[in-house]
Design a protein around this motif. Structure first.
Motif, short mmCIF file in Angstrom:
data_model
loop_
_atom_site.label_atom_id
_atom_site.label_comp_id
_atom_site.label_asym_id
_atom_site.label_seq_id
_atom_site.Cartn_x
_atom_site.Cartn_y
_atom_site.Cartn_z
N PHE A 5 -129.67 25.13 56.31
CA PHE A 5 -130.46 25.97 57.07
C PHE A 5 -131.24 25.14 58.32
O PHE A 5 -131.33 25.68 59.45
CB PHE A 5 -131.60 26.60 56.24
N GLY A 6 -131.82 24.06 57.79
CA GLY A 6 -132.30 23.26 58.89
C GLY A 6 -131.67 22.68 60.06
O GLY A 6 -132.25 22.86 61.09
N HIS A 7 -130.37 22.39 59.63
CA HIS A 7 -129.39 22.27 60.97
C HIS A 7 -129.18 23.24 61.74
O HIS A 7 -128.87 22.99 62.92
CB HIS A 7 -128.22 21.46 60.32
N VAL A 8 -128.84 24.52 61.23
CA VAL A 8 -128.87 25.60 61.92
C VAL A 8 -129.85 26.14 62.84
O VAL A 8 -129.90 26.46 64.12
CB VAL A 8 -128.49 26.83 61.18
N MET A 9 -131.07 26.21 62.22
CA MET A 9 -132.22 26.07 63.12
C MET A 9 -132.56 25.25 64.01
O MET A 9 -133.10 25.42 65.24
CB MET A 9 -133.51 25.92 62.03
N ALA A 10 -132.36 24.05 63.83
CA ALA A 10 -132.25 22.72 64.89
C ALA A 10 -131.56 23.00 66.02
O ALA A 10 -131.62 22.99 67.43
CB ALA A 10 -132.10 21.59 64.27
N MET A 11 -129.97 23.68 65.74
CA MET A 11 -129.05 23.91 66.82
C MET A 11 -129.68 25.24 67.55
O MET A 11 -129.31 25.16 68.74
CB MET A 11 -127.68 24.25 66.08
N ALA A 12 -129.95 26.12 66.92
CA ALA A 12 -130.46 27.27 67.35
C ALA A 12 -131.88 27.10 68.35
O ALA A 12 -131.92 27.67 69.59
CB ALA A 12 -130.95 28.33 66.66
N MET A 13 -132.48 26.01 68.05
CA MET A 13 -133.70 25.70 68.79
C MET A 13 -133.18 24.88 70.05
O MET A 13 -133.70 25.08 71.19
CB MET A 13 -134.74 24.93 67.98
N ALA A 14 -132.29 24.08 69.90
CA ALA A 14 -131.47 23.60 71.08
C ALA A 14 -131.07 24.47 72.02
O ALA A 14 -131.11 24.11 73.45
CB ALA A 14 -130.81 22.47 70.49
N LEU A 15 -130.23 25.54 71.45
CA LEU A 15 -129.75 26.32 72.24
C LEU A 15 -130.71 27.22 73.26
O LEU A 15 -130.50 27.41 74.41
CB LEU A 15 -128.81 27.38 71.44
N PHE A 16 -131.80 27.33 72.44
CA PHE A 16 -132.76 28.07 73.19
C PHE A 16 -133.58 27.61 74.23
O PHE A 16 -133.62 28.06 75.34
CB PHE A 16 -133.70 28.71 72.20
N VAL A 17 -133.65 26.28 73.83
CA VAL A 17 -134.41 25.51 74.97
C VAL A 17 -133.60 25.37 76.16
O VAL A 17 -133.89 25.27 77.30
CB VAL A 17 -134.76 24.12 74.22
#
Length: 101
Positions: A5-17
């Motif tokens: 889950f943490g990896h998915v959240m990190a990817m989503a955060m990177a996409l959002f940024v």
């Protein structure tokens, strides 16, 4: 293989940024709209990951609704871009800051 889950959240955060950077730094209207779409995809990714983690279908149902809203937004945005191109022959956002009636 299950992605943590943490990896998915990190990817989503990177996409959002990346989407936010595209919205804030670009001058072309099409690039700004692409940035908004990337941010919406990041939000969808978070909803799907959260619904998978907590075994609730609510997040996935909300993503389907979000996809419908995104499709409507793309249709309206494309119509606006075509109108602005025909009217002014430019798509630079700085040229449209004094639009009125």
């Amino acid at each position: 293989m299950i992605v943590p889950f943490g990896h998915v959240m990190a990817m989503a955060m990177a996409l959002f940024v990346l989407g936010l950077t595209c919205v804030l730094l670009r001058r072309q209207i099409l690039m700004i709209l692409i940035g908004v779409e990337i941010m919406l995809n990041a939000a969808s990714l978070v909803f799907v990951a959260a619904s998978n983690r907590w075994q609730q279908a609510d997040g996935q149902v909300f993503v389907i609704v979000l996809m419908a809203i995104t499709a409507a937004e793309v249709a309206v945005a494309l119509a606006m871009v075509v109108y602005l191109w025909r009217r002014r022959r430019t798509l630079v956002a700085d040229d449209f800051n004094r639009m009125h009636g």
